[in-house]
Motif scaffolding. Sequence first.
Motif, PDB file in Angstrom:
ATOM      1  N   ALA A   1       5.131  -3.996   9.915  1.00 52.94           N
ATOM      2  CA  ALA A   1       4.038  -4.617   9.150  1.00 52.94           C
ATOM      3  C   ALA A   1       3.473  -3.680   8.090  1.00 52.94           C
ATOM      4  CB  ALA A   1       2.930  -5.072  10.103  1.00 52.94           C
ATOM      5  N   ILE A   2       3.526  -2.374   8.353  1.00 55.73           N
ATOM      6  CA  ILE A   2       2.927  -1.454   7.370  1.00 55.73           C
ATOM      7  C   ILE A   2       3.766  -1.310   6.105  1.00 55.73           C
ATOM      8  CG2 ILE A   2       1.676  -0.134   9.136  1.00 55.73           C
ATOM      9  CD1 ILE A   2       3.875   2.087   8.643  1.00 55.73           C
ATOM     10  N   THR A   3       4.958  -1.933   6.073  1.00 57.28           N
ATOM     11  CA  THR A   3       5.715  -1.929   4.820  1.00 57.28           C
ATOM     12  C   THR A   3       5.202  -3.023   3.882  1.00 57.28           C
ATOM     13  OG1 THR A   3       7.432  -3.452   5.605  1.00 57.28           O
ATOM     14  CG2 THR A   3       7.805  -1.107   5.989  1.00 57.28           C
ATOM     15  N   GLY A   4       4.342  -3.894   4.411  1.00 57.57           N
ATOM     16  CA  GLY A   4       3.722  -4.925   3.578  1.00 57.57           C
ATOM     17  C   GLY A   4       2.233  -4.644   3.449  1.00 57.57           C
ATOM     18  N   GLU A   5       1.486  -5.679   3.096  1.00 54.31           N
ATOM     19  CA  GLU A   5       0.055  -5.454   2.923  1.00 54.31           C
ATOM     20  C   GLU A   5      -0.654  -5.423   4.264  1.00 54.31           C
ATOM     21  OE1 GLU A   5      -2.233  -7.472  -0.029  1.00 54.31           O
ATOM     22  OE2 GLU A   5      -0.396  -7.775  -1.214  1.00 54.31           O
ATOM     23  N   PHE A   6      -1.527  -4.440   4.417  1.00 56.72           N
ATOM     24  CA  PHE A   6      -2.314  -4.375   5.654  1.00 56.72           C
ATOM     25  C   PHE A   6      -3.498  -3.449   5.421  1.00 56.72           C
ATOM     26  CE2 PHE A   6      -2.009  -0.190   7.744  1.00 56.72           C
ATOM     27  CZ  PHE A   6      -1.183   0.457   6.827  1.00 56.72           C
ATOM     28  N   THR A   7      -4.509  -3.559   6.274  1.00 54.74           N
ATOM     29  CA  THR A   7      -5.565  -2.554   6.281  1.00 54.74           C
ATOM     30  C   THR A   7      -5.744  -2.088   7.727  1.00 54.74           C
ATOM     31  OG1 THR A   7      -7.415  -4.047   6.744  1.00 54.74           O
ATOM     32  CG2 THR A   7      -6.813  -3.755   4.419  1.00 54.74           C
ATOM     33  N   PRO A   8      -6.102  -0.823   7.903  1.00 50.33           N
ATOM     34  CA  PRO A   8      -6.300  -0.290   9.255  1.00 50.33           C
ATOM     35  C   PRO A   8      -7.393  -1.052   9.997  1.00 50.33           C
ATOM     36  CG  PRO A   8      -6.401   1.488   7.618  1.00 50.33           C
ATOM     37  CD  PRO A   8      -6.312   0.199   6.855  1.00 50.33           C
ATOM     38  N   GLU A   9      -8.315  -1.661   9.248  1.00 42.88           N
ATOM     39  CA  GLU A   9      -9.417  -2.381   9.890  1.00 42.88           C
ATOM     40  C   GLU A   9      -8.935  -3.664  10.546  1.00 42.88           C
ATOM     41  OE1 GLU A   9      -9.651  -1.167   6.694  1.00 42.88           O
ATOM     42  OE2 GLU A   9     -10.801   0.571   7.420  1.00 42.88           O
ATOM     43  N   GLU A  10      -7.997  -4.351   9.889  1.00 41.57           N
ATOM     44  CA  GLU A  10      -7.623  -5.668  10.425  1.00 41.57           C
ATOM     45  C   GLU A  10      -6.356  -5.649  11.266  1.00 41.57           C
ATOM     46  OE1 GLU A  10      -6.327  -8.246   7.185  1.00 41.57           O
ATOM     47  OE2 GLU A  10      -4.729  -6.760   6.962  1.00 41.57           O
ATOM     48  N   LEU A  11      -5.584  -4.573  11.193  1.00 41.78           N
ATOM     49  CA  LEU A  11      -4.307  -4.572  11.913  1.00 41.78           C
ATOM     50  C   LEU A  11      -4.464  -4.744  13.438  1.00 41.78           C
ATOM     51  CD1 LEU A  11      -1.250  -4.532  11.614  1.00 41.78           C
ATOM     52  CD2 LEU A  11      -1.312  -2.029  11.608  1.00 41.78           C
ATOM     53  N   PRO A  12      -5.404  -4.034  14.059  1.00 45.34           N
ATOM     54  CA  PRO A  12      -5.546  -4.204  15.518  1.00 45.34           C
ATOM     55  C   PRO A  12      -5.824  -5.647  15.918  1.00 45.34           C
ATOM     56  CG  PRO A  12      -6.819  -2.313  14.761  1.00 45.34           C
ATOM     57  CD  PRO A  12      -6.336  -3.022  13.524  1.00 45.34           C
ATOM     58  N   GLY A  13      -6.647  -6.331  15.136  1.00 41.50           N
ATOM     59  CA  GLY A  13      -6.963  -7.730  15.434  1.00 41.50           C
ATOM     60  C   GLY A  13      -5.738  -8.620  15.282  1.00 41.50           C
TER      61      GLY A  13
END
Length: 341
Positions: free
Chosen positions: A50-62
Amino acid sequence: MPEARVRGRVFSGMQPSGEAHLGNYLGALRQWVDLQHDHECFFCIVDEHAITGEFTPEELPGRIFDLAVSFLAVGLDPERSTIFVQSDVPEHTTLAWLFNAVTPLGDLERMTQYKDKSSRLESVPAGLLNYPILQTADILLYRASLVPVGEDQVQHLELSREIARRWNGRFGDFFPEPQPILSKAGRILGLDGNAKMSKSLGNTVGILADPEEVHARVRTAVTDPQRVRKSDPGRPEVCNVYTLHRHFTGPTLLPDIADQCRAATRGCVDCKHILSDHIVEHFAEARERAAELQARPSQVQEVLEAGAERARAEARATMEEVRHRMGMAWRECVPSRSGRA
Ligand code: TRP
């Protein structure tokens, strides 16, 4: 399907994009649930992809947690399957690095998904190119030979087999050459009726959405563009709403949906309403289970922890053999005093 009788180990992964949608369900999850009855299965939430696409550390856990809830809600069973998060098993990235040594750059550059995604970016992260190597490591870490995926992953799996062959050729036969198991559903289009159903395109229906939301979402679905007025005859074979009916409307009612569309005796609005009713009904039990899990998040955590534990044990065993065969088990050649016989 002959593959189903070859009792190999099954591995599949899904990116953590939050709650699963109809595309995830019809294209993958439904089949995963079936496979676990007669196969040893590993199902992985692939956050490192998933981190090869768009993500933020804030929303990834959710997003990870919500996908895990969807897995369990539709019936993936931690008693039967190993369900876990990729980054909880560090061996995925270790093995991926080792596979870098036997993966031709040209093969990576040929991947359609890479070409597609990279063409839309100004700066292309190396992870996007190497993505199929990590995917190969995911599968081969568990020496899985069967991989239920959508058609868009067939090319990646071809590359996985090539990597397995090259590694085996150089270091001795160890890895199976993984084969895809394609879902019967084929490509599931989004509500726009022209692109694959995907969160990033906003054309999805969440499987756990409440009834009002399902109705509201399905109401926006694009139907046969030639049917402008209600009195125009429709063509079920080109209508994406009808395609969805095929999956959620039982065989006794289905012919009526097609007939009334062609005869223009039922309008698209009513037709969509029937569809959303059936979707709501289909996932009623899943919604209930999800609500229970959301009320007790520690249960979800326990499943993922136990899954990671099992996965790590398998991964460690594979990596021991891999290190040995690749000449990294240097202790083996230190005579005595090394603490190892
Ligand atoms: N690339 C897959 C997809 O986008 C997800 C994935 C990652 C996967 N690792 C995998 C699928 C291993 C099957 C096996 O759908």
